[in-house]
Design a protein around this motif. Structure first.
Motif, PDB file in Angstrom:
ATOM      1  N   GLU A  77      48.945  65.547  57.461  1.00  0.00           N
ATOM      2  CA  GLU A  77      47.864  65.036  56.627  1.00  0.00           C
ATOM      3  C   GLU A  77      48.415  64.420  55.346  1.00  0.00           C
ATOM      4  OE1 GLU A  77      44.952  68.082  55.977  1.00  0.00           O
ATOM      5  OE2 GLU A  77      44.908  68.636  58.101  1.00  0.00           O
ATOM      6  N   LEU A  78      49.446  65.075  54.782  1.00  0.00           N
ATOM      7  CA  LEU A  78      50.089  64.548  53.577  1.00  0.00           C
ATOM      8  C   LEU A  78      50.648  63.155  53.823  1.00  0.00           C
ATOM      9  CD1 LEU A  78      52.346  67.175  51.721  1.00  0.00           C
ATOM     10  CD2 LEU A  78      50.775  65.535  50.697  1.00  0.00           C
ATOM     11  N   LEU A  79      51.343  63.012  54.941  1.00  0.00           N
ATOM     12  CA  LEU A  79      51.970  61.735  55.275  1.00  0.00           C
ATOM     13  C   LEU A  79      50.928  60.638  55.414  1.00  0.00           C
ATOM     14  CD1 LEU A  79      54.340  59.952  56.188  1.00  0.00           C
ATOM     15  CD2 LEU A  79      54.010  60.845  58.506  1.00  0.00           C
ATOM     16  N   PHE A  80      49.884  60.895  56.194  1.00  0.00           N
ATOM     17  CA  PHE A  80      48.873  59.861  56.433  1.00  0.00           C
ATOM     18  C   PHE A  80      48.113  59.527  55.155  1.00  0.00           C
ATOM     19  CE2 PHE A  80      44.605  58.465  57.746  1.00  0.00           C
ATOM     20  CZ  PHE A  80      44.968  57.309  58.412  1.00  0.00           C
ATOM     21  N   THR A  81      47.722  60.560  54.400  1.00  0.00           N
ATOM     22  CA  THR A  81      46.971  60.316  53.166  1.00  0.00           C
ATOM     23  C   THR A  81      47.810  59.561  52.154  1.00  0.00           C
ATOM     24  OG1 THR A  81      45.715  62.349  53.534  1.00  0.00           O
ATOM     25  CG2 THR A  81      45.618  61.405  51.335  1.00  0.00           C
ATOM     26  N   ASP A  82      49.098  59.863  52.108  1.00  0.00           N
ATOM     27  CA  ASP A  82      49.984  59.154  51.189  1.00  0.00           C
ATOM     28  C   ASP A  82      50.052  57.670  51.551  1.00  0.00           C
ATOM     29  OD1 ASP A  82      51.972  59.182  49.019  1.00  0.00           O
ATOM     30  OD2 ASP A  82      53.397  58.709  50.601  1.00  0.00           O
ATOM     31  N   LEU A  83      50.178  57.379  52.843  1.00  0.00           N
ATOM     32  CA  LEU A  83      50.205  55.988  53.291  1.00  0.00           C
ATOM     33  C   LEU A  83      48.885  55.286  52.983  1.00  0.00           C
ATOM     34  CD1 LEU A  83      51.974  56.410  56.759  1.00  0.00           C
ATOM     35  CD2 LEU A  83      52.932  55.310  54.721  1.00  0.00           C
ATOM     36  N   ALA A  84      47.787  55.999  53.225  1.00  0.00           N
ATOM     37  CA  ALA A  84      46.468  55.409  53.005  1.00  0.00           C
ATOM     38  C   ALA A  84      46.212  55.161  51.520  1.00  0.00           C
ATOM     39  CB  ALA A  84      45.383  56.322  53.573  1.00  0.00           C
ATOM     40  N   PHE A 107      32.340  72.175  59.070  1.00  0.00           N
ATOM     41  CA  PHE A 107      33.289  71.292  59.745  1.00  0.00           C
ATOM     42  C   PHE A 107      34.290  70.747  58.737  1.00  0.00           C
ATOM     43  CE2 PHE A 107      29.763  68.687  58.421  1.00  0.00           C
ATOM     44  CZ  PHE A 107      30.271  67.439  58.101  1.00  0.00           C
ATOM     45  N   GLN A 108      35.484  70.455  59.237  1.00  0.00           N
ATOM     46  CA  GLN A 108      36.564  69.971  58.384  1.00  0.00           C
ATOM     47  C   GLN A 108      36.840  68.507  58.659  1.00  0.00           C
ATOM     48  OE1 GLN A 108      40.079  72.426  58.081  1.00  0.00           O
ATOM     49  NE2 GLN A 108      41.389  70.665  57.661  1.00  0.00           N
ATOM     50  N   ILE A 109      37.074  67.764  57.584  1.00  0.00           N
ATOM     51  CA  ILE A 109      37.454  66.354  57.683  1.00  0.00           C
ATOM     52  C   ILE A 109      38.865  66.221  57.150  1.00  0.00           C
ATOM     53  CG2 ILE A 109      36.975  64.026  56.851  1.00  0.00           C
ATOM     54  CD1 ILE A 109      34.015  64.842  56.634  1.00  0.00           C
ATOM     55  N   ASP A 110      39.786  65.788  58.008  1.00  0.00           N
ATOM     56  CA  ASP A 110      41.174  65.643  57.567  1.00  0.00           C
ATOM     57  C   ASP A 110      41.320  64.496  56.572  1.00  0.00           C
ATOM     58  OD1 ASP A 110      41.925  67.745  59.171  1.00  0.00           O
ATOM     59  OD2 ASP A 110      42.571  66.474  60.839  1.00  0.00           O
ATOM     60  N   CYS A 111      40.730  63.357  56.898  1.00  0.00           N
ATOM     61  CA  CYS A 111      40.839  62.205  55.992  1.00  0.00           C
ATOM     62  C   CYS A 111      39.694  61.234  56.221  1.00  0.00           C
ATOM     63  CB  CYS A 111      42.180  61.493  56.199  1.00  0.00           C
ATOM     64  SG  CYS A 111      42.494  60.159  55.005  1.00  0.00           S
ATOM     65  N   LEU A 112      39.188  60.681  55.135  1.00  0.00           N
ATOM     66  CA  LEU A 112      38.171  59.628  55.175  1.00  0.00           C
ATOM     67  C   LEU A 112      38.651  58.453  54.337  1.00  0.00           C
ATOM     68  CD1 LEU A 112      34.671  61.281  54.528  1.00  0.00           C
ATOM     69  CD2 LEU A 112      35.493  60.319  56.670  1.00  0.00           C
ATOM     70  N   THR A 135      31.585  48.598  53.576  1.00  0.00           N
ATOM     71  CA  THR A 135      30.734  48.386  54.748  1.00  0.00           C
ATOM     72  C   THR A 135      30.910  49.434  55.845  1.00  0.00           C
ATOM     73  OG1 THR A 135      32.431  46.944  55.715  1.00  0.00           O
ATOM     74  CG2 THR A 135      30.715  45.892  54.379  1.00  0.00           C
ATOM     75  N   ARG A 136      31.926  50.280  55.733  1.00  0.00           N
ATOM     76  CA  ARG A 136      32.235  51.192  56.834  1.00  0.00           C
ATOM     77  C   ARG A 136      32.964  52.428  56.327  1.00  0.00           C
ATOM     78  NH1 ARG A 136      32.175  49.999  62.241  1.00  0.00           N
ATOM     79  NH2 ARG A 136      31.662  47.867  61.643  1.00  0.00           N
ATOM     80  N   ILE A 137      32.794  53.537  57.057  1.00  0.00           N
ATOM     81  CA  ILE A 137      33.547  54.759  56.781  1.00  0.00           C
ATOM     82  C   ILE A 137      34.514  54.988  57.943  1.00  0.00           C
ATOM     83  CG2 ILE A 137      33.426  57.275  56.539  1.00  0.00           C
ATOM     84  CD1 ILE A 137      30.713  56.938  55.215  1.00  0.00           C
ATOM     85  N   PHE A 138      35.779  55.150  57.631  1.00  0.00           N
ATOM     86  CA  PHE A 138      36.799  55.437  58.641  1.00  0.00           C
ATOM     87  C   PHE A 138      37.122  56.933  58.590  1.00  0.00           C
ATOM     88  CE2 PHE A 138      37.216  50.995  57.630  1.00  0.00           C
ATOM     89  CZ  PHE A 138      37.452  50.384  58.864  1.00  0.00           C
ATOM     90  N   LEU A 139      36.900  57.603  59.713  1.00  0.00           N
ATOM     91  CA  LEU A 139      37.111  59.055  59.825  1.00  0.00           C
ATOM     92  C   LEU A 139      38.355  59.308  60.675  1.00  0.00           C
ATOM     93  CD1 LEU A 139      36.206  62.112  59.831  1.00  0.00           C
ATOM     94  CD2 LEU A 139      34.790  61.516  61.814  1.00  0.00           C
ATOM     95  N   TYR A 140      39.208  60.242  60.223  1.00  0.00           N
ATOM     96  CA  TYR A 140      40.450  60.517  60.937  1.00  0.00           C
ATOM     97  C   TYR A 140      40.633  62.010  61.200  1.00  0.00           C
ATOM     98  CZ  TYR A 140      41.430  55.808  59.332  1.00  0.00           C
ATOM     99  OH  TYR A 140      41.340  54.462  59.067  1.00  0.00           O
ATOM    100  N   GLU A 141      40.933  62.318  62.426  1.00  0.00           N
ATOM    101  CA  GLU A 141      41.428  63.633  62.831  1.00  0.00           C
ATOM    102  C   GLU A 141      42.947  63.479  62.892  1.00  0.00           C
ATOM    103  OE1 GLU A 141      41.061  67.643  64.058  1.00  0.00           O
ATOM    104  OE2 GLU A 141      39.374  66.302  63.630  1.00  0.00           O
ATOM    105  N   VAL A 142      43.669  64.124  61.983  1.00  0.00           N
ATOM    106  CA  VAL A 142      45.109  63.914  61.855  1.00  0.00           C
ATOM    107  C   VAL A 142      45.868  65.031  62.575  1.00  0.00           C
ATOM    108  CG1 VAL A 142      47.040  63.595  60.259  1.00  0.00           C
ATOM    109  CG2 VAL A 142      44.753  62.794  59.621  1.00  0.00           C
TER     110      VAL A 142
END
Length: 302
Positions: A43-50, A72-77, A82-89
């Motif tokens: 999650e750290l890696l992806f959030t850092d990139l994002a 419920f848990q959300i790893d990253c949004l 115009t849009r919400i991108f939801l990620y299961e990391v």
């Protein structure tokens, strides 16, 4: 670019990190801790990139939300106008394959299917947004972050982002993103307001103060090997140095995390640090950073 990044390390992981250095965890407890740690690293890696890429969007991570008595848990949004991108990391390593709606690690160890987890989270988030009067489209994906991950038999239309696709995916979002308005910031604020700091499903080993090894854990290498010198504390394992005041405040934070019911006193922190710092130094640091309650032997800090 606008970004909001929540504190990344969950309380459960902080507790397990501390306990793993101060007592022997069982094989099952240690396996759970290592899985939690590895997931957090992904999650750290992806959030850092994002968060580092350009573009107008908001980044939220590690949300724990309860809606209609369901948590419920959300790893990253990633929120764009115009849009919400939801990620299961997922930070899985090795060879995996899909067989129908089942997810296996080779040769044949079944695991929870992250695609099913994603569908559940997306559905609950959609319901939550509708209850708030919001109908923003959600694009949901499972993102695998470990470079040594391989998945076989995945349908071409699966909502999956592989490690070598992450950069292009984030670039696509940036290219499509338009200037943010108060609408996106309002959605982020509402989600942050609903965020819970502690999971109701924590799996912590039982522990007692008396059984935990006392001493100072190095914040750099996480070894129980910090010693005191002239105004500084130094790690005998990795050489990390920091001021005595910083070290004491770190130990106070850990002590209160593990034992919120115990009073914060000079004697308690002296014992917790393995008696390697003087009581006078600890007293001065506590007096300068906390409110004193009571006098003499009954004194404690808040």
């Amino acid at each position: 670019m606008k970004a909001i990044v929540l504190p990344l390390k969950p309380k459960e992981l902080l507790l397990l990190e501390s306990l793993s250095k101060r007592k022997k965890l069982s094989a099952e407890e240690n396996r759970y801790f290592l899985n939690l740690k590895k997931g957090h690293e992904g999650e750290l890696l992806f959030t850092d990139l994002a968060s580092k890429t350009e573009g107008d969007r908001l980044v939220l991570n590690n949300l724990l939300i309860e809606h209609n008595q369901t948590t419920f848990q959300i790893d990253c949004l990633i929120l764009t106008e115009t849009r919400i991108f939801l990620y299961e990391v997922k930070n899985f390593e090795g060879d995996f394959y899909l067989e129908g709606d089942k997810f296996y690690k080779k040769p044949r160890r079944e695991l929870n299917n992250p695609l099913l987890q994603l569908n559940r989270t997306a559905s609950l988030l959609r319901q939550l947004l509708l209850s708030l009067g919001l109908n923003t489209p959600i694009e949901a994906n499972v993102v695998f972050t470990h470079p040594a991950f391989t998945l076989y038999q995945a349908p071409l239309d699966s909502p999956i982002i592989f490690p070598n696709q992450i950069t292009n995916h984030l670039r696509m979002i940036n290219n499509q993103a338009t200037k943010l308005t108060n609408k996106s910031e309002s959605i982020a604020a509402k989600l942050l307001q609903l965020n819970k700091t502690e999971s109701p499903h924590q799996r912590l080993p039982s522990f007692r103060y008396e059984e935990l090894q006392k001493g100072i854990i190095c914040p750099a290498c996480r070894m129980l090997s910090m010693v005191s010198g002239r105004g500084v504390c130094k790690c005998e394992s990795c050489g990390h140095k920091e001021s005595v005041a910083t070290t004491v405040l770190h130990q106070v934070e850990e002590f209160q995390l593990l034992f919120p019911e115990r009073k914060l006193t000079t004697r308690e922190i002296y014992k917790w640090c393995g008696e390697v710092l003087s009581k006078k130094v600890i007293w001065r640091i506590l007096s300068n950073n906390f409110k004193s309650v009571g006098e003499y032997k009954s004194r404690y800090y808040k």
